[in-house]
Design a protein around this motif. Sequence first.
Motif, short mmCIF file in Angstrom:
data_model
loop_
_atom_site.label_atom_id
_atom_site.label_comp_id
_atom_site.label_asym_id
_atom_site.label_seq_id
_atom_site.Cartn_x
_atom_site.Cartn_y
_atom_site.Cartn_z
N UNK A 145 99.49 89.08 76.77
CA UNK A 145 99.10 90.46 77.06
C UNK A 145 97.60 90.63 76.81
N UNK A 146 96.87 91.14 77.82
CA UNK A 146 95.40 91.32 77.72
C UNK A 146 95.08 92.74 78.14
N UNK A 147 94.36 93.47 77.27
CA UNK A 147 94.00 94.87 77.55
C UNK A 147 92.48 94.95 77.73
N UNK A 148 92.02 94.86 78.98
CA UNK A 148 90.59 94.97 79.32
C UNK A 148 89.72 94.15 78.37
N UNK A 149 89.99 92.86 78.28
CA UNK A 149 89.28 92.02 77.34
C UNK A 149 87.97 91.47 77.86
N UNK A 150 87.61 91.78 79.11
CA UNK A 150 86.44 91.10 79.70
C UNK A 150 85.41 92.09 80.27
N UNK A 151 85.32 93.29 79.67
CA UNK A 151 84.39 94.30 80.21
C UNK A 151 82.94 93.91 79.97
N UNK A 152 82.68 93.03 78.98
CA UNK A 152 81.30 92.61 78.72
C UNK A 152 80.88 91.40 79.55
N UNK A 153 81.79 90.88 80.39
CA UNK A 153 81.46 89.74 81.25
C UNK A 153 80.74 90.26 82.49
N UNK A 154 79.77 89.46 82.98
CA UNK A 154 79.15 89.84 84.24
C UNK A 154 80.13 89.59 85.38
N UNK A 155 79.81 90.02 86.56
CA UNK A 155 80.72 89.99 87.70
C UNK A 155 81.18 88.57 88.00
N UNK A 156 80.21 87.59 87.99
CA UNK A 156 80.58 86.22 88.33
C UNK A 156 81.53 85.64 87.29
N UNK A 157 81.21 85.78 86.02
CA UNK A 157 82.04 85.20 84.98
C UNK A 157 83.38 85.94 84.85
N UNK A 158 83.39 87.23 85.16
CA UNK A 158 84.66 87.94 85.16
C UNK A 158 85.56 87.40 86.25
N UNK A 159 84.97 87.09 87.41
CA UNK A 159 85.78 86.49 88.48
C UNK A 159 86.31 85.13 88.08
N UNK A 160 85.48 84.35 87.35
CA UNK A 160 85.92 83.02 86.91
C UNK A 160 87.09 83.11 85.94
N UNK A 161 87.02 84.04 84.97
CA UNK A 161 88.09 84.13 83.99
C UNK A 161 89.38 84.65 84.64
N UNK A 172 100.83 80.39 86.44
CA UNK A 172 101.85 79.59 87.10
C UNK A 172 102.89 79.07 86.10
N UNK A 173 102.48 78.91 84.82
CA UNK A 173 103.41 78.42 83.78
C UNK A 173 103.65 79.47 82.71
N UNK A 174 102.68 80.36 82.43
CA UNK A 174 102.81 81.40 81.42
C UNK A 174 102.69 82.77 82.08
N UNK A 175 103.60 83.67 81.75
CA UNK A 175 103.51 85.04 82.29
C UNK A 175 102.33 85.76 81.63
N UNK A 176 101.49 86.44 82.45
CA UNK A 176 100.30 87.15 81.96
C UNK A 176 100.37 88.58 82.47
N UNK A 177 100.30 89.55 81.53
CA UNK A 177 100.25 90.97 81.88
C UNK A 177 98.85 91.47 81.53
N UNK A 178 98.10 91.92 82.56
CA UNK A 178 96.71 92.33 82.37
C UNK A 178 96.60 93.83 82.62
N UNK A 179 96.11 94.59 81.60
CA UNK A 179 95.97 96.04 81.68
C UNK A 179 94.48 96.36 81.86
N UNK A 180 94.14 97.13 82.91
CA UNK A 180 92.72 97.36 83.21
C UNK A 180 92.54 98.71 83.88
N UNK A 181 91.28 99.22 83.77
CA UNK A 181 90.89 100.42 84.50
C UNK A 181 89.84 100.10 85.55
N UNK A 182 89.45 98.80 85.70
CA UNK A 182 88.37 98.40 86.60
C UNK A 182 88.90 98.27 88.03
#
Length: 943
Positions: free
Chosen positions: A892-908, A917-927
């Motif tokens: 579970x991730x709640x907007x953990x990458x707001x300090x990343x720039x656009x390129x690195x946010x896309x990479x993460x 593909x192997x672990x379920x990921x739930x991402x909560x965001x307002x972006x």
Amino acid sequence: MKIKTIEIYGYGKWVNQTFDLAEGMQIFYGKNEAGKSTLMSFIHSILFGFPSKQGSDLQYEPRKGSQYGGRLRLVDTIYGEVLVERIKGKGNGKVLVTLADGQIGEEDLLKRIVFGLDKATYQALFSFNLDGLQKIQQMSGGKLSRYFLSVGTLGNEHLLKIADKFQQQAAKLYKPTGRVPEINQKLASLKQKEQQLKTAKAKNTEYNQLMSQKLVLTGSLHENQEKREALEINLVQLRRLSNNWSHFNEIQEIQNQIQKEKLTDLPEDGLYQLKQVNDELQRLTKEIIQAQEQIAYLSQKAGQSEDFSFYLEHKLAIKEVVLEANQTQAVLQSKEILQAQYLQAHYYLEQLLTKMGLPVYGDLPAPLAMSEQEQIHSQLEAEKALKERKKVLAYEKQRIDFQLESCNQQIDKLENQLWENKTFHDFNQGSTIEDSSNLQRSKIIKSISKMPAYVGLGLASVSIILGLILNSGIGWGIVALGIFLLAGSSYFILPKHNKEIKPHGTPSEATYSYEEYIQQVEIRKQWREKLAEADEATETLNQMMLQIEELESLDLQLNQKQQKLKTNLGLPVDFSLESLITTDPFLEIRQQIQLVDQQEAELAEQERQLTKWMDKAEFCKSIVNYSSDRLAEFIVVLQQFYQKQQEIEKSQQTISQQVTEINQQLAAVKEQQATLKAEKLQLFQLVEVTDEEAYHKKYILNQQLQQKKARLDLLEDQMAEDLVQFARYRDEQALLESIIEEEEYLKELKEQFDQRLNQKVECEVALKNLEEGGQYSVLLQELANLKSELQELVDRWSSLQIAAELIELTLTLARKDRLPATMEDTSIYFKRLTENKYLRVLFRNEQIEVQHQDGTFFEAQELSKGTAEQLYVALRLAFVKNAEDLLEMPLLIDDGFVNFDKERKGLVLHLLNELSQTNQILYFTYEAEIYNEFPQSQVKVLQ
């Protein structure tokens, strides 16, 4: 483990809401106050419990009156598909877990499904937000490196520091060459005290003699006790054998009868085969008779025969016998039917007797007299009243227990508020009144003094969780360490219940106002009142326990009376007395006995009628073949003889050719008759008999033996344990003599026990007088106190040493096992997230370092805020990947990458999509840019 469906009954803003999650990565998009954090908290609450009211987390109870809670549908768990439901209840809520096969469980089953994790550990490893990433900027270099090391290996950053602390505390207790530490001082005092005790003991020869005598008497009493217990057990067995001796005799009788009669395996259809042969023989006999009659008839026509002459001589008598033959045939058929009914009724009677546990050939218990019914009714009423009294006492005991527990809790609470006696009396004299600033400072000091104990509680929880995650020998060792820390920390935090009043403060630590003194006066008054109330409740409880013991004794006596009454009435041991009050339980058996007797009488009457007719037809034996066991055939032959003679009387014509043909047919029929007789003889030989009557008796006897064998098997099963014991005694008298001998020996042992017990008491009194008369008892008590104090110190020192070594060993093994793979994956992820600006992540000299693309190495605290957060994310994701063999949980991730720039946010995000593909990921965001990055099937828009 993956979450398939989220169903919310009521949680914060969410009411009656259901979310079906997509495969892989699921995005929850929404603006502020859309319910993202609420939904994330709901998942935590269903898996690990609702937040407590005392905690800092929000409870999110619905404001619209809906039911508080919801459920999650989980897949790919260790039990397959699972439904987890939690609603409002005591503690963390009421949880219900339903497996695919319908099995239902609660918290214990849920803990196995989530691999034993608690909420704090899950949030530390599989759930994070921006606050978690930003915390790393507040850490020093050494603390940051240790935190990364712990997360990369076992998931807790405090273990190394704890090990150092344990070593320091152990050194304060004991040093090999020291004199100041507590254990060193206690050892010196112990040696000195042992020397003093040895000197005092040497002067007391009489004491040693009495002590030796006491030991001898104690051993003798123990040996006597063991012998008496063995004798009592043996007596119970012997009395049981005596009670079951009649069953043993029945077993022997049945065995002897079966052995004597030689139970054999008879053909199941033997009687049917014999009947078929007899029917065929009867048919052939009829044909022979008919042929002979025809020949005689034809011969009669040619000339008068002896039969015809006999007929003419006894014509009237033969006519009378033949007229009565039809009635005789009816009697004979009725006898055969009644005989079959009689056998069936007799067999059913034996079944009823066996079912009721009564002997087949014994006497039936007589109907109860009015006095016996009144006696049974009296005992049942006494039993009912006794049960009611026991129920009332149990309820009263439960109420007194609750009252006593409530008093003790209130006493503990009041004792925690009491001042020390000296402080109270000093204040009463006006010597402790100071300003409120000193009081505030005293309270702060007292609060700080408990901080190590609270830290110990935190370490204990972490150790237990860590050991359960490892699930190995070392893991269980860490669990044991956690339990020890939990017990030790609780000792310092929880209030101590001593006989003395627990101090609330001392003059040197705090001062109090006059209002607080007035409160202390009132608290002391309440404390004394609660003590008196607790003493009164304890006395009431003791009296109640005596009454309960008395009722148990009465219950045992009543049961013994009922068993004796059953024995006197001839009833089975397990027979219910209540059934004797309303009706006669043996009524059906009595009716069946009456039916059998009636059938026997009817059979006798029919036999008399048949005998009367046979006496009347006795004169026909000279001309008609007769056999007592073939009466039906005789009747037929007689009737045919009479009819034939009548025909001869009417006409006497000679037809030679017909006589020849009849003779040929007669020869063929006689040949068939001889073959059937040979088959009948073979049947007799097969069951080892010589005639038909013996053949039938053989089957009847075999049926009776089969019933007896069934009864024998039942008795042997019921008395399997006692059969070997029965064989040891020649008869019941020998068994009774053995019981008397055992009882006399037991009585003798009891007398010996009482005599030696009195001697031991006298010896103990003499020892006590010697101990009170000198210093030996004082030295002995002081030595015991020193040993106890030394043992407590040694236990503390050993625990600290072992805990430190276990932590060091665990971390060493963890580094060797998971750290290399974790650091390798961290390097790969960090390199991708920084667009190849940083090539590797290393762990050197207990520090986390990263290598720049120009070859320069940087420590973690030297990185920029955004880069340090990317390093943390890489380390977190690498840990999740390398922990798959231990546990798989949704990330579970709640907007953990707001300090990343656009390129690195896309990479993460791309990296997270791969890991999903192997672990379920739930991402909560307002972006919005993240919302547009993924297909609509993976996005849930929250309004």
